[in-house]
Design an enzyme around this catalytic site. Structure first.
Site, PDB file in Angstrom:
ATOM      1  N   ASP A 185       0.764  -1.047   0.081  1.00  0.00           N
ATOM      2  CA  ASP A 185       0.156   0.011   0.186  1.00  0.00           C
ATOM      3  C   ASP A 185       0.995   1.346   0.022  1.00  0.00           C
ATOM      4  O   ASP A 185       1.826   1.341  -0.927  1.00  0.00           O
ATOM      5  CB  ASP A 185      -0.962   0.051   1.128  1.00  0.00           C
ATOM      6  CG  ASP A 185      -2.294   0.901   1.006  1.00  0.00           C
ATOM      7  OD1 ASP A 185      -3.082   0.507   0.400  1.00  0.00           O
ATOM      8  OD2 ASP A 185      -2.070   2.065   1.713  1.00  0.00           O
ATOM      9  N   TYR A 331      -3.116  11.346   1.746  1.00  0.00           N
ATOM     10  CA  TYR A 331      -3.771  11.345   0.419  1.00  0.00           C
ATOM     11  C   TYR A 331      -3.434  12.637  -0.256  1.00  0.00           C
ATOM     12  O   TYR A 331      -3.218  12.833  -1.646  1.00  0.00           O
ATOM     13  CB  TYR A 331      -4.989  10.580   0.091  1.00  0.00           C
ATOM     14  CG  TYR A 331      -5.070   9.150   0.291  1.00  0.00           C
ATOM     15  CD1 TYR A 331      -5.204   8.251  -0.638  1.00  0.00           C
ATOM     16  CD2 TYR A 331      -5.216   8.567   1.703  1.00  0.00           C
ATOM     17  CE1 TYR A 331      -5.398   6.992  -0.458  1.00  0.00           C
ATOM     18  CE2 TYR A 331      -5.352   7.300   1.751  1.00  0.00           C
ATOM     19  CZ  TYR A 331      -5.247   6.433   0.750  1.00  0.00           C
ATOM     20  OH  TYR A 331      -5.323   4.976   0.776  1.00  0.00           O
ATOM     21  N   HIS A 383      -4.419  -7.612  -0.782  1.00  0.00           N
ATOM     22  CA  HIS A 383      -3.897  -6.418  -0.424  1.00  0.00           C
ATOM     23  C   HIS A 383      -3.045  -6.302   0.879  1.00  0.00           C
ATOM     24  O   HIS A 383      -1.887  -5.619   0.947  1.00  0.00           O
ATOM     25  CB  HIS A 383      -4.592  -5.185  -0.538  1.00  0.00           C
ATOM     26  CG  HIS A 383      -4.384  -3.921  -0.640  1.00  0.00           C
ATOM     27  ND1 HIS A 383      -3.413  -3.274  -1.487  1.00  0.00           N
ATOM     28  CD2 HIS A 383      -4.471  -2.885   0.404  1.00  0.00           C
ATOM     29  CE1 HIS A 383      -3.173  -2.223  -1.095  1.00  0.00           C
ATOM     30  NE2 HIS A 383      -3.462  -1.991  -0.160  1.00  0.00           N
TER      31      HIS A 383
END
EC number: 3.3.2.9
Length: 405
Positions: A185, A331, A383
């Protein structure tokens, strides 16, 4: 841009014992949740299904025990050091084996150091977990800025590139002149950027979300989130069937990435995540389709890679540290493409899990990483590999880093 180190002191950190009143408040907030009506479809196409999040809430309020996770964290060697004006929390467990290889393990969102805890014992004590002394690692697991017990940035600038400069400084402070790095990630971006910087002492990296997508293809999908541009019809000619399949996976991901777009553009608007534990949980569960399906099956009573306690340990950690917004801001800070080639020329090991956001073709991987020393496609896992399949990822790290020792 270099890292301003400031004081290089390594300070012991004690995991705080959460006051019982905070846990009571958490349970009260869960009980007071105002529920929406059930979704109008029979699948997860509208998001986390009502039955899943209601069962999560029931278990969280009635059966879940944070004290167990708190004790688990508290039993580990925890530390803090200030790098570039910000406190970085990390777990540091040294192996008993003399020639152990120092390894920094980098988490992402919606993860935390909790995501990597299952790796510590098999990596540091391999002889007790099916390996040999030659497989041993000294393990360092930092909390990203804004996550967990690390400091929360008060000014802009703490994106993955800055983290990629801070982590080698952390390893130097610990006295490691040679080390390797692993990430998934956001951690995958961090180790890619770290490798591209080639800091002194970094021997190589392992990634389970490799950045291998050709830039022109990456731009196609990033620019076609609504589907209006029909990116799949605009692909360059000559792609193999494996590469075309990867493009289909990328197309699906970019059309189902609303959570990331919200955090990237309006993180402060997500204030409700700080006020509603169930709202926070639903948001964190909806990371990707395969992981949501896995977690939903867990709360439906199936024995899968993640348990109910695994999931709630991590969500409760976010809740109690009040990091929903500070973590989301990563982000907004990012200026680097998630999946595109980063220009890495040092040794790289890659593990491709079948339920990852996309399966990196070997052809693209070899082009992106000219010194690829390990590439393996696994039969299970997704993931959150360290969390869901720690045995498999441990094996991959042993195999992948063997040539870099």
């Amino acid at each position: 841009m270099s890292v301003t180190t400031g004081s290089a002191a390594i300070r012991p950190f004690t995991i705080p014992v959460v006051p019982e009143r905070e846990l009571q408040d958490l349970r009260a907030r869960i009980a007071a949740t105002r529920w929406p009506e059930r979704e109008t479809v029979a699948d997860q196409s509208q998001g986390v299904q009502l039955a899943t999040v209601q069962e999560l809430a029931r278990y969280w309020a009635d059966e879940y025990d944070w004290r167990r996770c708190e004790a688990r964290l508290g039993a580990l060697p925890n530390f803090v050091t200030e790098i570039d004006g910000l406190d970085i929390h990390f777990i540091h467990v040294r192996s008993k084996h003399e020639n152990a290889l120092p390894l920094i393990v980098c988490h992402g969102w919606p993860g935390s150091v909790i995501e990597q805890l299952k790796l510590i014992e098999p990596l540091t004590d391999p002889t007790a977990h099916g390996g040999t002394a030659a497989d041993a690692f000294h393990v360092v697991i930092p909390s990203m800025p804004g996550y967990g017990f690390s400091g929360k940035p008060a000014t802009p600038g703490w994106g993955p590139a800055r983290i990629a400069r801070a982590y080698p400084e952390l390893m130097r402070r610990l006295g490691y002149q040679r080390f390797v790095a692993q990430g998934g990630d956001w951690g995958a971006l961090v180790v890619d950027l770290m490798a591209a910087d080639e800091p002194d002492g970094l021997l190589g990296i392992h990634t389970n979300m490799p950045g291998v997508v050709p830039p022109e293809i990456d731009k196609l999908f990033q620019g076609d989130i609504t589907g209006a541009g029909n990116a799949l019809a605009s692909l360059p000619p000559g792609l193999s069937q494996e590469e075309l399949r990867t493009c289909e996976q990328l197309d699906f991901f970019w059309k189902h990435v609303a959570y990331a777009l919200m955090m990237a553009t309006r993180p402060q608007t997500l204030t409700g995540l700080m006020d509603s534990p169930v709202g926070l949980a639903a948001f964190m569960l909806d990371h990707d389709a395969a992981s949501l399906d896995l977690i939903s099956r867990s709360f439906a009573g199936e024995a899968v890679g993640l348990t109910r306690d695994d999931v709630l340990d991590n969500i409760t950690h976010f809740w109690l540290t009040r990091t929903a917004i500070s973590a989301a801001r990563l982000y907004a800070e990012n200026t680097v493409p998630f999946f595109a080639v980063k220009g890495v020329s040092i040794p790289v090991a890659v593990s491709v899990f079948p339920d990852e956001l996309y399966q990196a073709p070997k052809s693209w991987t070899e082009q992106a990483y000219p010194r690829l020393v390990h590439y393996n496609r696994l039969d299970e896992g997704g993931h959150f590999a360290a969390w869901e399949q720690p045995r498999l990822l441990t094996r991959e790290l042993r195999d992948g880093f063997r040539a870099m020792r």
